[in-house]
Design an enzyme around this catalytic site. Structure first.
Site, PDB file in Angstrom:
ATOM      1  N   PHE A   1       0.828  -1.214   0.000  1.00 15.60           N
ATOM      2  CA  PHE A   1       0.000   0.000   0.000  1.00 15.60           C
ATOM      3  C   PHE A   1       0.858   1.258   0.000  1.00 15.60           C
ATOM      4  CE2 PHE A   1      -3.159   3.027   1.678  1.00 15.60           C
ATOM      5  CZ  PHE A   1      -4.223   2.732   0.845  1.00 15.60           C
ATOM      6  N   GLU A   2       2.093   1.160   0.486  1.00 16.07           N
ATOM      7  CA  GLU A   2       2.983   2.337   0.550  1.00 16.07           C
ATOM      8  C   GLU A   2       3.717   2.580  -0.779  1.00 16.07           C
ATOM      9  OE1 GLU A   2       2.734   0.192   3.414  1.00 16.07           O
ATOM     10  OE2 GLU A   2       1.421   1.812   4.082  1.00 16.07           O
TER      11      GLU A   2
ATOM     12  N   VAL B   1       4.022  -8.236  -2.929  1.00 12.52           N
ATOM     13  CA  VAL B   1       3.322  -9.525  -2.901  1.00 12.52           C
ATOM     14  C   VAL B   1       2.109  -9.369  -1.986  1.00 12.52           C
ATOM     15  CG1 VAL B   1       3.498 -11.973  -2.367  1.00 12.52           C
ATOM     16  CG2 VAL B   1       5.546 -10.708  -3.099  1.00 12.52           C
TER      17      VAL B   1
ATOM     18  N   ILE C   1      -1.211 -11.469  -0.681  1.00 13.72           N
ATOM     19  CA  ILE C   1      -1.801 -12.806  -0.669  1.00 13.72           C
ATOM     20  C   ILE C   1      -3.170 -12.747  -0.005  1.00 13.72           C
ATOM     21  CG2 ILE C   1      -1.475 -15.192   0.080  1.00 13.72           C
ATOM     22  CD1 ILE C   1       1.347 -14.915  -0.647  1.00 13.72           C
TER      23      ILE C   1
ATOM     24  N   THR D   1     -10.433 -11.996   4.686  1.00  9.81           N
ATOM     25  CA  THR D   1     -11.255 -10.776   4.741  1.00  9.81           C
ATOM     26  C   THR D   1     -11.119 -10.006   3.428  1.00  9.81           C
ATOM     27  OG1 THR D   1      -9.519  -9.268   5.498  1.00  9.81           O
ATOM     28  CG2 THR D   1     -10.625 -10.598   7.198  1.00  9.81           C
TER      29      THR D   1
ATOM     30  N   HIS E   1      -9.711  -7.367   2.880  1.00 10.06           N
ATOM     31  CA  HIS E   1      -8.519  -6.519   2.875  1.00 10.06           C
ATOM     32  C   HIS E   1      -7.703  -6.684   1.590  1.00 10.06           C
ATOM     33  CE1 HIS E   1      -6.285  -3.897   5.588  1.00 10.06           C
ATOM     34  NE2 HIS E   1      -5.184  -4.354   5.019  1.00 10.06           N
TER      35      HIS E   1
ATOM     36  N   PHE F   1       5.097  -2.844 -13.162  1.00  6.72           N
ATOM     37  CA  PHE F   1       4.105  -3.383 -12.225  1.00  6.72           C
ATOM     38  C   PHE F   1       4.534  -4.791 -11.805  1.00  6.72           C
ATOM     39  CE2 PHE F   1      -0.071  -5.337 -11.230  1.00  6.72           C
ATOM     40  CZ  PHE F   1      -0.514  -4.436 -10.288  1.00  6.72           C
TER      41      PHE F   1
HETATM   42  C1  DLZ Z   1      -2.083  -5.211   6.129  1.00  2.00           C
HETATM   43  C2  DLZ Z   1      -1.513  -6.008   5.015  1.00  2.00           C
HETATM   44  C3  DLZ Z   1      -2.015  -7.289   4.730  1.00  2.00           C
HETATM   45  C4  DLZ Z   1      -3.120  -7.897   5.520  1.00  2.00           C
HETATM   46  N1  DLZ Z   1      -1.498  -8.045   3.754  1.00  2.00           N
HETATM   47  C5  DLZ Z   1      -0.482  -7.536   3.010  1.00  2.00           C
HETATM   48  C6  DLZ Z   1       0.065  -8.301   1.936  1.00  2.00           C
HETATM   49  O1  DLZ Z   1      -0.299  -9.464   1.667  1.00  2.00           O
HETATM   50  N2  DLZ Z   1       1.052  -7.730   1.206  1.00  2.00           N
HETATM   51  C7  DLZ Z   1       1.512  -6.457   1.438  1.00  2.00           C
HETATM   52  O2  DLZ Z   1       2.408  -6.000   0.715  1.00  2.00           O
HETATM   53  N3  DLZ Z   1       1.022  -5.731   2.463  1.00  2.00           N
HETATM   54  C8  DLZ Z   1       0.036  -6.233   3.238  1.00  2.00           C
HETATM   55  N4  DLZ Z   1      -0.476  -5.502   4.255  1.00  2.00           N
HETATM   56  C9  DLZ Z   1       0.157  -4.200   4.596  1.00  2.00           C
HETATM   57  C10 DLZ Z   1      -0.334  -2.994   3.763  1.00  2.00           C
HETATM   58  O3  DLZ Z   1       0.223  -3.006   2.467  1.00  2.00           O
HETATM   59  C11 DLZ Z   1       0.138  -1.684   4.475  1.00  2.00           C
HETATM   60  O4  DLZ Z   1       1.541  -1.735   4.667  1.00  2.00           O
HETATM   61  C12 DLZ Z   1      -0.520  -1.485   5.823  1.00  2.00           C
HETATM   62  O5  DLZ Z   1      -1.918  -1.503   5.682  1.00  2.00           O
HETATM   63  C13 DLZ Z   1      -0.083  -0.160   6.477  1.00  2.00           C
HETATM   64  O6  DLZ Z   1      -0.426   0.931   5.654  1.00  2.00           O
END
Ligand code: DLZ
Length: 161
Positions: A59-60, A81, A83, A87, A89, A114
């Site tokens: 997400f960052e 990555v 997965i 939920t 999310h 990408f």
């Molecule tokens: C919270 C979260 C979850 C549940 N799964 C992943 C994932 O599979 N891969 C990934 O790169 N990041 C995951 N994150 C973290 C979010 O990307 C983010 O870092 C947090 O929500 C904090 O902003």
């Protein structure tokens, strides 16, 4: 989506391009494979001093890509990555990063590779991570695509090259 049908890209005259790789940190083993594949691709292309930044999660990636796109990089490569869990999310993070990276590339004019795996299982991700035994090498592919696109954009803006 199948990896079958991927082109064999030939990229030339790219050794002077400034490239940044941004990599998330979730799912360490798969991420290590993606980062290794990206570094291998950059070496193959003659790009010797790429910038490599690690962010907490996928997400960052867009916010860092946006800032780098304004700092003179010719191409940016985002690796992550995600997965699926139990939920919704997965959908929110996958859609957020995909839309965010697309917005950065289109608004800045800087190609963003990408290299985000969105998989149901860790096994699927390992199969795409460029590790020994993997069938695909998505870190390598993302770098090659971003650098190829940067050379296309340069040929348009500097046709005398
Ligand atoms: C919270 C979260 C979850 C549940 N799964 C992943 C994932 O599979 N891969 C990934 O790169 N990041 C995951 N994150 C973290 C979010 O990307 C983010 O870092 C947090 O929500 C904090 O902003």
């Amino acid at each position: 989506m199948s990896g079958k049908g991927a082109p064999e890209l030939t990229v030339k005259n790219c050794g002077d391009l400034r490239v940044a790789v941004i990599a998330a940190q979730w799912h360490t083993q798969v991420m290590d494979g993606l980062v290794d594949g990206a570094v291998r691709a950059l070496h193959d292309l003659g790009i010797e001093e790429p910038t490599l930044l690690r962010v907490p999660g996928s997400f960052e990636l867009p916010v860092v890509a946006k800032v780098l796109a304004g700092r003179g990089y010719d191409a940016i490569v985002a690796l992550g990555v995600i997965i699926r869990g139990g939920t919704p999310h997965f959908e929110y993070v996958s859609q957020g990063v995909t839309a965010g990276l697309t917005q950065v590339a289109v608004e800045s004019g800087v190609p963003v590779g990408f290299g985000i795996l969105t998989c149901d299982t860790e096994e699927q991700a390992l199969d795409r991570a460029g590790l020994p035994g993997s069938n695909e090498d998505k870190g390598h592919e993302a770098v090659t695509a971003a650098v190829a696109t940067a050379t296309i954009l340069r040929s348009v803006s500097e046709p005398w090259r």
